[in-house]
Design an enzyme around this catalytic site. Structure first.
Site, short mmCIF file in Angstrom:
data_model
loop_
_atom_site.label_atom_id
_atom_site.label_comp_id
_atom_site.label_asym_id
_atom_site.label_seq_id
_atom_site.Cartn_x
_atom_site.Cartn_y
_atom_site.Cartn_z
N LEU A 27 0.83 -1.20 0.00
CA LEU A 27 0.00 0.00 0.00
C LEU A 27 0.87 1.25 0.00
O LEU A 27 1.84 1.33 0.75
CB LEU A 27 -0.90 0.03 1.23
CG LEU A 27 -1.93 -1.09 1.38
CD1 LEU A 27 -2.74 -0.90 2.65
CD2 LEU A 27 -2.84 -1.17 0.17
N GLY A 68 2.89 -5.37 8.26
CA GLY A 68 2.82 -3.96 7.90
C GLY A 68 1.71 -3.73 6.90
O GLY A 68 0.58 -4.16 7.10
N ASP A 69 2.05 -3.10 5.79
CA ASP A 69 1.05 -2.82 4.75
C ASP A 69 1.28 -3.68 3.51
O ASP A 69 0.95 -3.29 2.40
CB ASP A 69 1.08 -1.34 4.39
CG ASP A 69 2.43 -0.89 3.82
OD1 ASP A 69 3.41 -1.64 3.96
OD2 ASP A 69 2.50 0.20 3.25
N GLU A 70 1.83 -4.87 3.71
CA GLU A 70 2.13 -5.78 2.61
C GLU A 70 1.19 -6.98 2.62
O GLU A 70 1.01 -7.63 3.64
CB GLU A 70 3.57 -6.27 2.69
CG GLU A 70 4.58 -5.14 2.56
CD GLU A 70 6.00 -5.60 2.79
OE1 GLU A 70 6.90 -4.91 2.29
OE2 GLU A 70 6.22 -6.62 3.47
#
Length: 182
Positions: A27, A68-70
């Protein structure tokens, strides 16, 4: 869990001669959400993403959050590269639409890297690494984009690592000097 599912999917694809795609999704602007609105808002955003991803994929595709954002997607037994490209386009478009969280619109984008079994690797680690490299290439090109892995990405990384090692060695041996123009 992701690695177990990918390992099992690889086993099935090896047994029946089918292909598999690993999508590595990162993201954009997530750090900004955390930094400006707080980690609670970031957590709410992360909880909203899988449902939006699932709307763009086949029922049999697997969505996992790595951390995280993965996020990653396992697309097993697809018909052709066009099917994977179509899914990536839908994902990029869907993730570019604002998320309504607590009455507020939170905007983000996503970059996606794709690696394909057996073309880009035959094991979990290689497929994930190559999808990650392709994602970084997508980020370098444009926010809200996707790229398939190409071998040149690994070559560029190897060149960069070699250059970095050479620069560190030069620093260790005081081999840099400053030149002033006349």
């Amino acid at each position: 869990m992701f690695q177990q599912r990918l390992r099992a999917a690889l086993g099935r694809c090896q047994a029946n001669g089918k292909k598999l795609a690993v999508l590595f999704i990162d993201l954009d602007n997530f750090k900004t959400v955390n930094d400006t609105l707080g980690h609670d808002w970031g957590d709410l955003l992360l909880r909203s993403v899988p449902a939006r991803l699932a709307q763009c994929l086949r029922a049999e595709d697997v969505v996992c959050r790595l951390g995280g954002d993965e996020f990653t997607v396992i697309m097993e037994g697809f018909q052709g590269a066009e099917e994977v490209s179509g899914a990536c386009k839908r994902l990029v478009t869907a993730l570019a639409k604002p998320f309504a969280i607590k009455g507020r619109d939170i905007s983000t984008n996503a970059c996606i890297g794709v690696s394909v079994y057996p073309d880009h690797g035959t094991d979990v680690a290689t497929l994930l690494k190559n999808a990650d490299l392709a994602m970084y290439k997508a980020k370098a090109v444009s926010k809200g984009s996707f790229r398939f892995y190409v071998p040149e990405l690994s070559e560029r990384i190897a060149q960069f690592v070699s250059l970095e090692a050479s620069l560190r060695e030069a620093m260790d041996f005081n081999q840099f000097f400053l030149v002033f123009p006349a």
